[in-house]
Design an enzyme around this catalytic site. Structure first.
Site, short mmCIF file in Angstrom:
data_model
loop_
_atom_site.label_atom_id
_atom_site.label_comp_id
_atom_site.label_asym_id
_atom_site.label_seq_id
_atom_site.Cartn_x
_atom_site.Cartn_y
_atom_site.Cartn_z
N ALA A 226 0.83 -1.21 0.00
CA ALA A 226 0.00 0.00 0.00
C ALA A 226 0.86 1.26 0.00
O ALA A 226 0.34 2.38 -0.10
CB ALA A 226 -0.90 -0.02 1.23
N ASP A 256 1.15 -9.30 -10.24
CA ASP A 256 1.10 -9.78 -11.62
C ASP A 256 0.25 -8.86 -12.50
O ASP A 256 0.59 -8.58 -13.66
CB ASP A 256 0.51 -11.20 -11.69
CG ASP A 256 1.22 -12.16 -10.75
OD1 ASP A 256 2.41 -11.95 -10.47
OD2 ASP A 256 0.57 -13.12 -10.27
O1 LIG Z 1 3.31 -18.79 -6.40
C1 LIG Z 1 3.17 -19.14 -7.57
O2 LIG Z 1 3.95 -19.85 -8.18
C2 LIG Z 1 2.02 -18.65 -8.33
O3 LIG Z 1 2.18 -18.38 -9.47
C3 LIG Z 1 0.73 -18.50 -7.61
C4 LIG Z 1 0.09 -17.16 -7.73
O4 LIG Z 1 -0.84 -17.10 -8.79
C5 LIG Z 1 1.09 -16.06 -7.89
O5 LIG Z 1 2.14 -16.27 -7.01
C6 LIG Z 1 0.49 -14.74 -7.59
O6 LIG Z 1 1.52 -13.79 -7.76
#
Ligand SMILES: O=C(O)C(=O)C[C@H](O)[C@H](O)CO
Length: 303
Positions: A226, A256
């Site tokens: 935040a 992401d």
């Molecule tokens: O932790 C991971 O490998 C993933 O890709 C799961 C989640 O979708 C991802 O971490 C979210 O950023």
């Protein structure tokens, strides 16, 4: 601009309102970014390079990829493997993950170096993450890093999110070394300060940015939950305030989705501060719903 995202997508179990009730979805950091790229800009030209099995759940995931308008031209089929699985646990909106992905097909994504090279040659912007590197064996890591390095030398733009996940690595030292090797072949690095401070002992976001600049990055955008985002680029540095969100229910894929907007802006020549502001808007909407992939009304995602 043709964008190639490289990594793993898993089956996702996301907790719903009732204790013990989960929704089955599909997610994985680099796939999430590819998916949000298409949400944010439905005309985006995006491919996902991964490994899938040939079983029913792998076919379902392939359909999710193509139905999102993401090309599966560079999906490697590994007939004796299937996709990984992860489960989200939530505590006051903050997520943690449990994984069953040790033998996933995506772990073989770098097993065909000629295909990697073709895929990179066929795109302008290449995106991968620390998770992409973590799931590969040392040979796969070397193959991926070398293909990306060659791509950069040939004029491709490379973007990297360190996405530090210590449980996926054989040791902390390996995680730190290989993460820096990933940054060293990248133009754009998109780290999250909390993780970087924990594992690299960075005192502040400026220290994180400086470390990745020294590794070879040119543009670094340091996400910070935040708190304000610090960025440095060839045009200068600065901070962007993150609008407050009161209703955080699941922070999965906040970073992401943020990355997707930054990558999208690179193609259109959008000023970095405008991209960061729009990225905050999208990730702010994503954390207000459960699961990684949250369909966003166009007005929520556009600057
Ligand atoms: O932790 C991971 O490998 C993933 O890709 C799961 C989640 O979708 C991802 O971490 C979210 O950023």
């Amino acid at each position: 601009m043709k964008i190639l995202s490289i990594g793993e997508c898993m089956a996702e179990m996301s907790p719903q309102g009732d204790v013990g009730t989960f929704q089955l979805g599909f997610a994985g950091d680099t796939f999430n970014t590819a998916w949000y790229l298409r949400q944010f800009d439905p005309s985006a030209d995006v491919s996902f390079l991964t490994g899938l099995g040939t079983d029913t759940i792998s076919e379902q995931l392939r359909n999710v990829i193509t139905q999102a308008g993401i090309s599966d031209d560079y999906v490697l089929e590994i007939p004796d493997r299937t996709i990984g699985l992860y489960l989200i646990s939530l505590e006051n909106g903050e997520r943690s993950f449990s994984y069953w992905r040790g033998q996933s097909a995506a772990r073989c994504l770098a097993s065909d170096p000629a295909m990697l090279e073709r895929a990179i040659n066929d795109h302008d912007l290449i995106y991968f993450s620390g998770i992409t590197l973590a799931i590969l064996d040392p040979k796969g890591r070397a193959a991926l890093l070398s293909a990306v390095r060659d791509g950069r030398a040939a004029g491709k733009t490379i973007a990297f999110d360190p996405n530090l996940r210590p449980r996926l690595w054989e040791s902390t030292d390996t995680m730190l070394d290989v993460t820096m090797a990933g940054a060293a072949v990248s133009d754009i690095v998109l780290p999250s300060f909390e993780d970087e401070a924990t594992w690299f002992n960075d005192a502040d976001p400026q220290a994180t940015a400086q470390r990745y600049l020294s590794a070879g990055g040119r543009t670094i955008v340091v996400k910070n939950g935040a708190d304000s985002i610090y960025f440095v680029s060839p045009d200068g540095d600065g901070t962007v305030r993150v609008p407050p969100i009161s209703n955080i229910v699941d922070t999965t894929a906040a970073g992401d989705s943020f990355n997707a907007v930054i990558l999208s802006g690179l193609g259109g020549g959008v000023p970095l501060t405008d991209s960061i502001a729009a990225a905050c808007q999208l990730s702010g909407a994503v954390v207000q719903a459960r699961g990684a992939l949250v369909p966003i009304a166009p007005s929520e995602g556009t600057p």
